[in-house]
Design a protein around this motif. Sequence first.
Motif, short mmCIF file in Angstrom:
data_model
loop_
_atom_site.label_atom_id
_atom_site.label_comp_id
_atom_site.label_asym_id
_atom_site.label_seq_id
_atom_site.Cartn_x
_atom_site.Cartn_y
_atom_site.Cartn_z
N PHE A 45 52.26 37.62 31.94
CA PHE A 45 51.31 38.73 31.93
C PHE A 45 50.07 38.40 32.76
O PHE A 45 49.59 39.21 33.56
CB PHE A 45 50.92 39.06 30.49
N ILE A 46 49.53 37.19 32.58
CA ILE A 46 48.33 36.77 33.30
C ILE A 46 48.62 36.66 34.80
O ILE A 46 47.79 37.05 35.64
CB ILE A 46 47.81 35.45 32.73
N GLU A 101 50.84 38.33 36.50
CA GLU A 101 51.04 39.67 37.06
C GLU A 101 49.73 40.45 37.21
O GLU A 101 49.70 41.48 37.89
CB GLU A 101 52.02 40.47 36.20
N LEU A 102 48.65 39.98 36.61
CA LEU A 102 47.36 40.63 36.80
C LEU A 102 46.86 40.47 38.24
O LEU A 102 46.05 41.27 38.71
CB LEU A 102 46.32 40.06 35.83
N LEU A 134 44.97 38.13 39.65
CA LEU A 134 43.60 37.66 39.82
C LEU A 134 43.62 36.32 40.55
O LEU A 134 44.20 35.35 40.07
CB LEU A 134 42.90 37.52 38.47
N ASP A 189 36.50 37.11 36.24
CA ASP A 189 37.97 37.17 36.23
C ASP A 189 38.53 36.81 34.86
O ASP A 189 39.49 37.42 34.39
CB ASP A 189 38.54 36.23 37.30
N ALA A 219 38.12 39.68 32.60
CA ALA A 219 39.14 40.68 32.88
C ALA A 219 40.46 40.35 32.19
O ALA A 219 41.17 41.24 31.70
CB ALA A 219 39.35 40.81 34.38
N VAL A 220 40.80 39.07 32.13
CA VAL A 220 42.02 38.64 31.43
C VAL A 220 41.92 38.96 29.95
O VAL A 220 42.87 39.47 29.34
CB VAL A 220 42.27 37.13 31.65
N ALA A 263 42.27 42.77 29.33
CA ALA A 263 43.65 43.24 29.51
C ALA A 263 44.55 42.76 28.37
O ALA A 263 45.43 43.50 27.91
CB ALA A 263 44.19 42.76 30.85
N GLU A 309 47.11 44.88 25.52
CA GLU A 309 48.57 44.65 25.47
C GLU A 309 48.99 44.20 24.08
O GLU A 309 48.27 43.49 23.38
CB GLU A 309 48.94 43.58 26.51
#
Length: 220
Positions: free
Chosen positions: A169-170, A172-173, A175, A196, A199-200, A203, A207
């Motif tokens: 998941f991280i 695919e972000l 960043l 950044d 932002a993780v 997100a 989820e």
Amino acid sequence: MAADSPSAATSGHIMWWAGKDSNLRRQNRQIYSLLPLATWVPTRRPGRIRQARRYCFSMPTFDIVSEVDMQEVRNAVDQANREATTRFDFKGTNSTIELTDQELVLTSSTEDRLRALYQVLQEKMVKREVSLKSFDVGKIEEATRGTARQKLTIQAGISSDHAKKLNKFIKELGLKGVSSQIQGDQLRVTGKKRDDLQAVITAAKVEDFGIPLQFNNFRD
């Protein structure tokens, strides 16, 4: 021959150097040859050391964990048991909840009362701010003397499967400079910029990974 003749002076000069000196070491020239020659040893300048340390800094990091507050779980179980003993619809059903370090065991006389007991437990957990994702709810089973039983396994820590999902998941972000690494039952996230990493976290909160997540130890 006169005493002040050149030969007598020369002889006297030789006789004077042949005598013993008060410094007896002068007769042994080997002592001087054994002494080491003075060498120049470069010394480090403190300013250079401080300058090198100035560039040794760590990148911003934080940890993703999945923890369960067992004290709040105990409080919720106690409240649910007290309610089960006072409510009229649970009278004579022997509805109880037992708590161990790894699971909760719900027991009642019928499946219907068992589901009602589980609903009471859920309400108490929510009030105590204990995530229901912290439990792996098992199927209702038949217990002794025709009673019903259900086990709730406590899920503490991030399993390897959930850690792989989080890593994917991280990644695919997208960043730049952000990476994650599994460390035991938690995940360490590293990035070049604080924004950044924020932002993780934002997100990941949206989820659903099937387990409760907490974000701890944020370091710049």
